[in-house]
Design an enzyme around this catalytic site. Structure first.
Site, PDB file in Angstrom:
ATOM      1  N   CYS A 140       0.831  -1.217   0.000  1.00  0.00           N
ATOM      2  CA  CYS A 140       0.000   0.000   0.000  1.00  0.00           C
ATOM      3  C   CYS A 140       0.858   1.257   0.000  1.00  0.00           C
ATOM      4  CB  CYS A 140      -0.919  -0.018   1.212  1.00  0.00           C
ATOM      5  SG  CYS A 140      -0.086  -0.422   2.764  1.00  0.00           S
ATOM      6  N   HIS A 220      -2.614   5.468   6.422  1.00  0.00           N
ATOM      7  CA  HIS A 220      -1.248   5.962   6.591  1.00  0.00           C
ATOM      8  C   HIS A 220      -1.215   7.430   6.135  1.00  0.00           C
ATOM      9  CE1 HIS A 220       0.052   1.777   6.789  1.00  0.00           C
ATOM     10  NE2 HIS A 220      -0.274   1.547   5.536  1.00  0.00           N
TER      11      HIS A 220
END
Ligand code: NAD
Length: 361
Positions: A140, A220
């Site tokens: 990711c 994130h």
């Protein structure tokens, strides 16, 4: 129709299955599931044929009313391609199974780069996977950084990238992960593994990364500084560059989106499945140019951004469409377009008054 088997039906596997179901040129042949749990029942409810990973647990599936379609060995034999979405390290153990059946396979970012001949990002290196039998869809964070860096690399050249990754402690279903009440340098050594991983997509790129973990499950956040080889005319030029990218949602200043929480709220309002955000989320207001140094912040929804990349990687390996054609089809079928955020007003005229927050922390 490309028959796709999904081996490993967890956070990534179930999302990839649902994305494949939306494609006109592929279908979910079945999913390999290990535990007879609520996720297995969910797969059955969705109509995905379930194949048992451990045959000695087959009775457990029958007890909850799931008629197994076979074993994972059957799934691999019957599928044109496998998406392996098992936990980190298991993909490499599974590769001999795929080889034995001559079935091409995609692996995920938790595997070492050596698991496949190419580390894949649809925006940066789609063509490199076209002759491959095995590809690894990068993690990711690496997906988010590859999408971000590709336009800079192509338009200005990147002298050096420095990224601090503030990483979510775990996914919402990972009840055992943390930290619960801490901010943890992770890894404490510098650079973190993320920089070398980005170099599997951009081998020549000079990049250093630093990682931390914080107590959230949402997303994130990357704090980025890139020294460019050529200076853009102004920051507006860079903003326009990113506004033109299909998998980068540039967040306009007026929107009041101040973090991962409001991003998730936006995704849910937009009717995104599971509140998923497939795009990088780049705050326009954070884009700052000082000489050749570009600064910004972006959020990455770890459960979602690799999903369209898996769909494109299937087409790359199967030699179906060119990169731009595949990306456009995936974007259209999934509805990867929150462009309405930008249609509301003359964006160049809208600038939020800078926050006057006291410098008390
Ligand atoms: P997960 O734990 O949510 O799902 C993995 C699934 O595979 C589980 O259902 C597990 O029971 C099953 N499984 C375990 N052993 C198996 C086996 N031998 N055969 C078949 N299935 C098996 O994991 P995830 O988060 O979906 O991660 C999968 C991969 O995707 C990893 O490489 C990970 O690094 C990568 N990835 C994860 C994220 C994320 O944020 N979750 C983001 C990008 C990439």
């Amino acid at each position: 129709m490309i028959r796709v088997g999904i081996n490993g039906y967890g956070t990534i596997g179930k999302r990839v299955a649902d994305a494949i179901r939306e494609q006109p040129d592929m279908e979910v042949h079945g999913v390999g599931k290990r535990s007879p749990d609520y996720v297995a029942v969910g797969a059955d409810e969705e109509g995905y044929p379930v194949y048992a990973v451990d045959e000695d647990r087959a009775d457990g599936f029958r007890e909850i009313g799931i008629d197994l379609a076979g074993s994972v060995d059957d799934l691999v034999a019957e599928s044109d391609i496998i998406v392996d979405a098992t936990p980190s390290g298991i993909g490499a153990e599974n590769r001999p199974l795929y080889e034995r059946h001559g079935t091409p396979a995609l692996f995920q970012g938790g595997e070492d780069a050596t698991v496949a001949e190419v580390s894949f990002n649809a925006r940066a290196n789609y063509d490199e996977a076209e002759d491959a039998e095995y590809a690894r869809v990068v993690s990711c964070n690496t997906t988010g950084l590859s999408r971000f860096l590709a336009p800079l690399h192509e338009n200005y050249g990147v002298e050096k990238a420095r990224v601090t990754l503030v990483r979510r402690g775990g996914d919402p279903d990972q009840t055992g992960r943390g930290p619960i009440n801490d901010t943890v340098p992770d890894p404490v050594s510098i650079p973190s593994h993320h920089g070398p991983d980005v170099q599997t997509v951009f081998p020549e790129l000079d990049i250093d990364t630093i990682g931390l973990k914080v107590p959230t499950t949402m997303m994130h956040v990357h704090s980025v500084n890139v020294t460019l080889e050529e200076r853009p005319d102004d920051v507006g030029e860079v903003t326009d560059l990113y506004r033109a990218e299909d998998r980068i949602l540039t967040i306009p200043d007026y929107a009041g989106i101040d973090g991962a929480g409001t991003l998730k709220d936006l995704a849910q309002d937009a009717g995104r499945p599971r509140g998923d955000i497939w795009e990088n989320c780049l705050w326009e207001e954070s884009l700052t140019l000082q000489g050749k140094d570009l600064y910004c912040m972006q959020a990455i929804h770890q459960e979602a951004d690799v999903v369209p990349e898996n769909v494109d990687a299937i087409r790359a390996l199967e030699g179906e469409l060119s990169g731009p054609e595949s990306r456009a089809l995936t974007n259209e079928t999934l509805g990867i377009d929150l462009g309405y955020l930008h249609d509301r007003t003359d964006l160049t005229a809208v600038r939020r008054t800078p926050d006057e927050s006291p410098a008390d922390d």
